[in-house]
Design a protein around this motif. Structure first.
Motif, PDB file in Angstrom:
ATOM      1  N   GLY A 189     -27.389  72.076  62.497  1.00  0.00           N
ATOM      2  CA  GLY A 189     -26.593  72.300  61.291  1.00  0.00           C
ATOM      3  C   GLY A 189     -26.074  71.010  60.682  1.00  0.00           C
ATOM      4  N   GLN A 207     -23.165  80.316  60.981  1.00  0.00           N
ATOM      5  CA  GLN A 207     -23.420  80.273  62.425  1.00  0.00           C
ATOM      6  C   GLN A 207     -24.512  79.250  62.766  1.00  0.00           C
ATOM      7  OE1 GLN A 207     -24.306  84.418  63.006  1.00  0.00           O
ATOM      8  NE2 GLN A 207     -22.222  84.879  63.696  1.00  0.00           N
ATOM      9  N   LEU A 208     -25.507  79.161  61.927  1.00  0.00           N
ATOM     10  CA  LEU A 208     -26.589  78.201  62.122  1.00  0.00           C
ATOM     11  C   LEU A 208     -26.043  76.773  62.052  1.00  0.00           C
ATOM     12  CD1 LEU A 208     -29.708  77.928  62.385  1.00  0.00           C
ATOM     13  CD2 LEU A 208     -29.782  77.866  59.890  1.00  0.00           C
ATOM     14  N   ALA A 217     -25.799  80.094  66.033  1.00  0.00           N
ATOM     15  CA  ALA A 217     -27.087  80.781  65.895  1.00  0.00           C
ATOM     16  C   ALA A 217     -28.202  79.784  66.180  1.00  0.00           C
ATOM     17  CB  ALA A 217     -27.240  81.355  64.486  1.00  0.00           C
ATOM     18  N   SER A 218     -29.232  80.250  66.846  1.00  0.00           N
ATOM     19  CA  SER A 218     -30.373  79.408  67.198  1.00  0.00           C
ATOM     20  C   SER A 218     -31.442  79.450  66.115  1.00  0.00           C
ATOM     21  CB  SER A 218     -30.992  79.882  68.515  1.00  0.00           C
ATOM     22  OG  SER A 218     -30.067  79.776  69.553  1.00  0.00           O
ATOM     23  N   ILE A 219     -32.227  78.403  66.066  1.00  0.00           N
ATOM     24  CA  ILE A 219     -33.386  78.359  65.174  1.00  0.00           C
ATOM     25  C   ILE A 219     -34.578  78.892  65.937  1.00  0.00           C
ATOM     26  CG2 ILE A 219     -34.958  76.865  63.896  1.00  0.00           C
ATOM     27  CD1 ILE A 219     -32.598  74.962  63.446  1.00  0.00           C
ATOM     28  N   THR A 264     -37.025  81.326  61.463  1.00  0.00           N
ATOM     29  CA  THR A 264     -36.028  80.502  60.781  1.00  0.00           C
ATOM     30  C   THR A 264     -36.588  79.111  60.522  1.00  0.00           C
ATOM     31  OG1 THR A 264     -34.221  81.738  61.806  1.00  0.00           O
ATOM     32  CG2 THR A 264     -33.685  79.580  60.905  1.00  0.00           C
ATOM     33  N   GLU A 314     -33.735  71.979  67.412  1.00  0.00           N
ATOM     34  CA  GLU A 314     -33.021  73.045  68.132  1.00  0.00           C
ATOM     35  C   GLU A 314     -33.134  72.853  69.640  1.00  0.00           C
ATOM     36  OE1 GLU A 314     -30.924  76.560  68.965  1.00  0.00           O
ATOM     37  OE2 GLU A 314     -31.082  75.479  67.074  1.00  0.00           O
TER      38      GLU A 314
END
Length: 88
Positions: free
Chosen positions: A19, A49-50, A55-57, A61, A80
């Motif tokens: 991010g 969240q990203l 949040a994960s990639i 995504t 990531e």
């Protein structure tokens, strides 16, 4: 007399979420998180969240990031992976 040059490797003892890279790119483009969420086809909550690393990639995504921000999906997945490996 010429001195031999040495190469120093960069091995930080910290990691930053993907991010941070996304935030830099949004800033360069003058986009808000809301505009980015619209372009990415996702919710602002997911973008938030990203960007914070919550949040994960995943593959999907990463492909959308490639289309919207540039870079390759491999770049985003690697970014990531490096982040998750360093967060222990």
């Amino acid at each position: 007399m010429r001195e031999a040059m040495t190469t120093m490797s960069f091995s930080p003892d910290w990691v930053s979420p993907p991010g941070d890279t996304i935030a830099d790119l949004l800033d360069e483009r003058g986009w808000t998180q809301t505009e980015f969420a619209d372009r990415l086809g996702t919710s602002r909550k997911f973008v938030n969240q990203l960007m914070s690393g919550e949040a994960s990639i995943d593959e999907g995504t990463a492909l959308r990031l490639e289309q919207v921000l540039g870079g390759t999906n491999r770049f985003w997945l690697n970014r990531e992976s490096v982040y998750r490996a360093g967060v222990r």
